[in-house]
Design a protein around this motif. Structure first.
Motif, PDB file in Angstrom:
ATOM      1  N   VAL A  83       2.349  -4.774  -8.057  1.00 11.76           N
ATOM      2  CA  VAL A  83       1.230  -4.057  -7.428  1.00 11.76           C
ATOM      3  C   VAL A  83       1.652  -3.485  -6.088  1.00 11.76           C
ATOM      4  O   VAL A  83       1.327  -2.336  -5.750  1.00 11.76           O
ATOM      5  CB  VAL A  83       0.016  -4.993  -7.260  1.00 11.76           C
ATOM      6  CG1 VAL A  83      -1.079  -4.316  -6.434  1.00 11.76           C
ATOM      7  CG2 VAL A  83      -0.528  -5.411  -8.614  1.00 11.76           C
ATOM      8  N   MET A  84       2.391  -4.275  -5.288  1.00  8.98           N
ATOM      9  CA  MET A  84       2.835  -3.824  -3.971  1.00  8.98           C
ATOM     10  C   MET A  84       3.729  -2.591  -4.078  1.00  8.98           C
ATOM     11  O   MET A  84       3.570  -1.616  -3.334  1.00  8.98           O
ATOM     12  CB  MET A  84       3.587  -4.946  -3.263  1.00  8.98           C
ATOM     13  CG  MET A  84       4.080  -4.588  -1.865  1.00  8.98           C
ATOM     14  SD  MET A  84       5.129  -5.870  -1.149  1.00  8.98           S
ATOM     15  CE  MET A  84       6.612  -5.709  -2.153  1.00  8.98           C
ATOM     16  N   MET A  85       4.647  -2.596  -5.024  1.00  8.18           N
ATOM     17  CA  MET A  85       5.607  -1.492  -5.133  1.00  8.18           C
ATOM     18  C   MET A  85       4.980  -0.243  -5.736  1.00  8.18           C
ATOM     19  O   MET A  85       5.246   0.876  -5.270  1.00  8.18           O
ATOM     20  CB  MET A  85       6.812  -1.953  -5.956  1.00  8.18           C
ATOM     21  CG  MET A  85       7.651  -2.991  -5.229  1.00  8.18           C
ATOM     22  SD  MET A  85       9.016  -3.645  -6.210  1.00  8.18           S
ATOM     23  CE  MET A  85       9.756  -4.780  -5.021  1.00  8.18           C
ATOM     24  N   VAL A  86       4.139  -0.410  -6.755  1.00  4.68           N
ATOM     25  CA  VAL A  86       3.482   0.751  -7.353  1.00  4.68           C
ATOM     26  C   VAL A  86       2.542   1.410  -6.347  1.00  4.68           C
ATOM     27  O   VAL A  86       2.536   2.637  -6.179  1.00  4.68           O
ATOM     28  CB  VAL A  86       2.708   0.346  -8.625  1.00  4.68           C
ATOM     29  CG1 VAL A  86       1.841   1.503  -9.114  1.00  4.68           C
ATOM     30  CG2 VAL A  86       3.677  -0.074  -9.724  1.00  4.68           C
ATOM     31  N   SER A  87       1.746   0.593  -5.648  1.00  5.36           N
ATOM     32  CA  SER A  87       0.834   1.142  -4.640  1.00  5.36           C
ATOM     33  C   SER A  87       1.609   1.774  -3.494  1.00  5.36           C
ATOM     34  O   SER A  87       1.187   2.781  -2.915  1.00  5.36           O
ATOM     35  CB  SER A  87      -0.106   0.046  -4.115  1.00  5.36           C
ATOM     36  OG  SER A  87       0.628  -1.010  -3.511  1.00  5.36           O
ATOM     37  N   GLY A  88       2.785   1.203  -3.163  1.00  9.06           N
ATOM     38  CA  GLY A  88       3.621   1.773  -2.104  1.00  9.06           C
ATOM     39  C   GLY A  88       4.127   3.162  -2.463  1.00  9.06           C
ATOM     40  O   GLY A  88       4.171   4.057  -1.617  1.00  9.06           O
ATOM     41  N   ILE A  89       4.496   3.346  -3.725  1.00  3.20           N
ATOM     42  CA  ILE A  89       4.943   4.670  -4.184  1.00  3.20           C
ATOM     43  C   ILE A  89       3.790   5.669  -4.140  1.00  3.20           C
ATOM     44  O   ILE A  89       3.960   6.828  -3.733  1.00  3.20           O
ATOM     45  CB  ILE A  89       5.526   4.571  -5.613  1.00  3.20           C
ATOM     46  CG1 ILE A  89       6.837   3.770  -5.586  1.00  3.20           C
ATOM     47  CG2 ILE A  89       5.760   5.959  -6.204  1.00  3.20           C
ATOM     48  CD1 ILE A  89       7.409   3.480  -6.955  1.00  3.20           C
ATOM     49  N   LEU A  90       2.601   5.217  -4.515  1.00  3.25           N
ATOM     50  CA  LEU A  90       1.445   6.114  -4.562  1.00  3.25           C
ATOM     51  C   LEU A  90       1.009   6.591  -3.175  1.00  3.25           C
ATOM     52  O   LEU A  90       0.486   7.702  -3.031  1.00  3.25           O
ATOM     53  CB  LEU A  90       0.271   5.414  -5.262  1.00  3.25           C
ATOM     54  CG  LEU A  90       0.453   5.139  -6.763  1.00  3.25           C
ATOM     55  CD1 LEU A  90      -0.733   4.357  -7.307  1.00  3.25           C
ATOM     56  CD2 LEU A  90       0.632   6.442  -7.535  1.00  3.25           C
TER      57      LEU A  90
END
Length: 226
Positions: A83-90
């Motif tokens: 969740v942290m990495m996907v949201s960071g990319i977004l």
């Protein structure tokens, strides 16, 4: 120590260091934060690949209390990091600015809170493997004997780290950051990189030491009942 075990330890150590760097957003700035985040993502994927046998053996063997806890913890850590990495990319503004996202404040909240949860879970995760890590360090350094003085000194150091870690947790308002999102955060202009590292390493120390010694206590209780 086998070459593969050494590679795993190095990757885990680098991931831990990079996670600390990621927590220091107000020191590093956004561009460094995003570049380190992409590197951390690559190492996390490598970590999963090198430990892929763990996933295939989830339903095999005996599931005692320790193993059930470890499985649950690893799944939580995997979910938090994802969740942290996907949201960071977004919400990226430097490396992935071409990704259109509406209501990015929601993703910012998810990113920040999962970062703190991931940080805590990572420390507990290390605590589960702390005995193995210590044994690996002993083999690498050639320490084979048992020294009461060394053991006592390390335990005193652990207690001091935990006490300071508790203080740093309150000072850094870690509890509220796990539950309440503050887009501006709480940061002191007098804060230095060295103090930040000491504080967050001490906070990690709470959960590493707590997990390690709690598991040792449970193991000793189990041996007494046999």
């Amino acid at each position: 120590m086998s070459r593969m075990v050494l590679i795993k330890l190095i990757i885990d150590l680098v991931m831990t260091i990079l996670m600390l760097v990621e927590m220091a957003y107000y020191i590093t700035g956004n561009r460094v934060h995003e570049n380190v985040g992409v590197t951390l993502l690559g190492l996390f994927i490598a970590h999963i690949f090198l430990n892929r046998r763990w996933f295939s053996s989830l339903l095999q063997g005996k599931h005692n209390f320790r193993r059930i806890l470890q499985i649950g913890l690893n799944i939580l850590f995997l979910a938090a990091m994802a969740v942290m990495m996907v949201s960071g990319i977004l919400i990226s503004s430097d490396l992935f600015p071409f990704i259109p996202v509406k209501n990015d404040m929601i993703f910012r909240q998810m990113h920040v809170q999962m970062a703190y949860w991931g940080f805590i879970i990572m420390a507990v995760h290390i605590g589960f493997s702390w005995g193995m890590i210590l044994n690996s360090v002993r083999r690498m350094t050639g320490i084979t004997g048992i020294s009461r003085i060394r053991t006592m000194g390390l335990r005193i150091l652990a207690v001091l780290i935990v006490f300071y870690g508790v203080y740093a947790s309150f000072e850094r308002e870690i509890g509220s950051k796990l539950t309440i999102y503050n887009p501006f955060g709480s940061w002191s202009n007098d804060d230095s990189a060295i103090k930040f590292v000491i504080d967050y390493l001490s906070i990690m120390g709470i959960y590493i030491s707590g997990t390690h010694y709690a598991l040792k206590f449970v193991q000793q209780q189990g041996q007494r009942q046999i």
